[in-house]
Design an enzyme around this catalytic site. Structure first.
Site, PDB file in Angstrom:
ATOM      1  CD  GLU A 136      -2.911   1.119   2.377  1.00 23.11           C
ATOM      2  OE1 GLU A 136      -3.637   2.054   2.517  1.00 23.11           O
ATOM      3  OE2 GLU A 136      -2.901   0.194   3.159  1.00 23.11           O
ATOM      4  CG  HIS A 202      -3.837   6.275   0.366  1.00 24.60           C
ATOM      5  ND1 HIS A 202      -3.862   6.946   1.750  1.00 24.60           N
ATOM      6  CD2 HIS A 202      -3.787   4.819   0.774  1.00 24.60           C
ATOM      7  CE1 HIS A 202      -4.445   6.215   2.636  1.00 24.60           C
ATOM      8  NE2 HIS A 202      -4.236   4.845   2.123  1.00 24.60           N
ATOM      9  CG  HIS A 223      -9.048   2.123   2.338  1.00 22.98           C
ATOM     10  ND1 HIS A 223      -8.756   3.490   1.675  1.00 22.98           N
ATOM     11  CD2 HIS A 223      -7.819   2.111   3.056  1.00 22.98           C
ATOM     12  CE1 HIS A 223      -7.521   3.740   1.918  1.00 22.98           C
ATOM     13  NE2 HIS A 223      -6.798   2.996   2.577  1.00 22.98           N
ATOM     14  NE  ARG A 234     -22.809  20.101 -10.020  1.00 25.17           N
ATOM     15  CZ  ARG A 234     -23.962  20.587  -9.003  1.00 25.17           C
ATOM     16  NH1 ARG A 234     -25.223  20.217  -9.015  1.00 25.17           N
ATOM     17  NH2 ARG A 234     -23.464  21.283  -7.716  1.00 25.17           N
ATOM     18  N   GLY A 256     -18.193   0.704  10.713  1.00 26.49           N
ATOM     19  CA  GLY A 256     -19.190   1.756  11.007  1.00 26.49           C
ATOM     20  C   GLY A 256     -18.614   3.286  11.257  1.00 26.49           C
ATOM     21  CG  HIS A 258     -12.363   3.218   8.363  1.00 29.94           C
ATOM     22  ND1 HIS A 258     -12.132   2.705   9.715  1.00 29.94           N
ATOM     23  CD2 HIS A 258     -11.050   3.618   8.032  1.00 29.94           C
ATOM     24  CE1 HIS A 258     -10.778   2.848  10.123  1.00 29.94           C
ATOM     25  NE2 HIS A 258     -10.062   3.375   8.922  1.00 29.94           N
ATOM     26  CG  ASP A 280      -7.112  -0.373   7.066  1.00 32.36           C
ATOM     27  OD1 ASP A 280      -5.882  -0.792   6.607  1.00 32.36           O
ATOM     28  OD2 ASP A 280      -7.418   0.737   7.215  1.00 32.36           O
ATOM     29  N   GLY A 315      -7.047   3.108  11.038  1.00 33.45           N
ATOM     30  CA  GLY A 315      -7.353   1.676  11.125  1.00 33.45           C
ATOM     31  C   GLY A 315      -7.942   1.259  11.976  1.00 33.45           C
TER      32      GLY A 315
END
Length: 384
Positions: A136, A202, A223, A234, A256, A258, A280, A315
């Site tokens: 990552e 990211h 994520h 838009r 609940g 993140h 995570d 995390g």
């Protein structure tokens, strides 16, 4: 020989019009020998599961450590504790993980990859397996870096990639990057040529940039909603583009915090068969809440949520299957939640398999049994 009857198999969201109930035959070693549909209006002898679900164990494609270990900081002396963590993950219902190495220096990264290579040779039954690593970073957008250390971010280039993964090309399953960054296209092409899955994460990519990345072979969002532009009527961003295109795996942290439960359920209803639950989880996974160290920084853990001292969300310490339980409670769709934690992650790295291929000759002890309680909560246990 033994028979279990009235078993549910979790259905691919929105795809299977024949849910029904199944029976299975087991041999004396509790291997699944045969699967079949229950006869309509008929009864069969055997242990009656009364509609409980059978699934493979969970697969976690984004987990950063546990029991105090941070995967990017692994050294050879950490091997015994790493194996202990893998044993704990098995008890927590997880069959395999892609150990996630967040942005760090080149030498620590390569040392961690070496330790993980050694640990793969220590596999044995009833221990969580190590898949290829999930890198990552470091090719991330500075403005969307979240808790990733700024000093180790890097502009994407083949040279930078080579410095990090040379000699470990076959030890890596997944790489998260920001595809809008200049130089990312040849990096994506190189990773795909090695058979490595590429995820957008990211990232500040808009929908057009994300769609171009999907055309290059980017196959997942890391994520979803977090560290990327959100859904807007838009400006659909990478998430809207992925839902429109289909076939892009949508990683989701279902704690609940993140992602609000309402948005998690909306995403499941928009693109349920694309949803892939991830934990995570960070190094304090398996430890008590409180203050913990993360590289040179302090990590504050409260109710399973990890934040840096400045409040940055970093995390969780919740198990993968707890995310499945929460998603099922929010959505009222246990099939979809079980699928997202057990079947969907496999399809990120492997071709889809039919149930008979996936489960036949598989030990029952390496499967999960899920039941819906009277209070509406979804519970799991090892099937044997």
């Amino acid at each position: 020989m033994d028979r279990i009857t009235n078993v549910r198999l979790p259905q691919r969201p929105g795809r299977d019009d024949r849910p029904g109930l199944w029976w299975m035959e087991l041999d004396d070693d509790r291997l699944i020998l045969e699967l079949g549909r229950m006869p309509e209006r008929g009864a069969m002898e055997g242990q009656n599961w009364r509609g409980d679900w059978l699934s493979p164990m969970g697969i976690d494609l984004q987990i950063n450590g546990g029991l105090g270990l941070a995967f990017p900081e692994l050294t050879e002396k950490d091997l015994p504790r790493l194996l202990q963590l893998l044993d704990q993950l098995w008890l927590d219902g997880v069959e395999a993980i892609a150990p996630t190495l967040v942005t760090c220096g080149i030498e620590p990264l390569r040392e961690a990859l070496s330790v993980l290579r050694t640990a793969r040779n220590e596999e044995h039954p009833n221990r969580c397996r190590l898949l290829g690593a999930h890198l990552e970073g470091p090719f991330l957008a500075e403005a969307r870096r979240g808790a990733h250390p700024l000093e180790h971010l890097c502009k994407p280039s083949l040279e930078a990639l080579e410095h990090r993964i040379k000699g470990f090309e076959h030890e890596i399953a997944l790489v998260t990057l920001a595809p809008e960054l200049k130089g990312s296209e040849p990096v994506i092409e190189r990773l795909r040529s090695l058979g490595i899955t590429v995820a957008l994460g990211h990232s500040a990519a808009n929908a057009k940039e994300a769609t171009a990345a999907y055309a290059l072979g980017v196959g997942m969002l890391t994520h979803s909603f977090n560290a990327m532009p959100g859904l807007h009527h838009r400006a659909p961003g990478p998430l809207g583009a992925a839902c429109r295109q289909g076939g892009i795996a949508l990683g989701l942290i279902a704690d609940g915090v993140h992602v609000d439960p309402t948005m998690a359920v909306l995403l499941q209803r928009l693109a349920g068969d694309q949803l892939v639950l991830v934990s995570d989880a960070l190094a304090p996974y398996g430890l008590a809440d409180g203050q913990h160290r993360w590289d040179e920084r302090v990590l504050l853990v409260e109710n399973g949520t990890c934040r840096l001292e400045d409040g940055t969300l970093a995390g969780v310490t919740l198990p993968l299957l707890e995310g499945a339980r929460r998603l099922a409670r929010w959505s009222g769709d246990p099939d979809g939640a079980i699928w997202a934690a057990t079947r969907a992650p496999r399809e990120v790295l492997e071709a889809p398999e039919a149930w008979d291929t996936l489960l036949l000759h598989h030990p029952l002890q390496a499967c999960l049994r899920w039941s819906l309680q009277e209070d509406g909560d979804l519970h799991w246990q090892h099937a044997a």
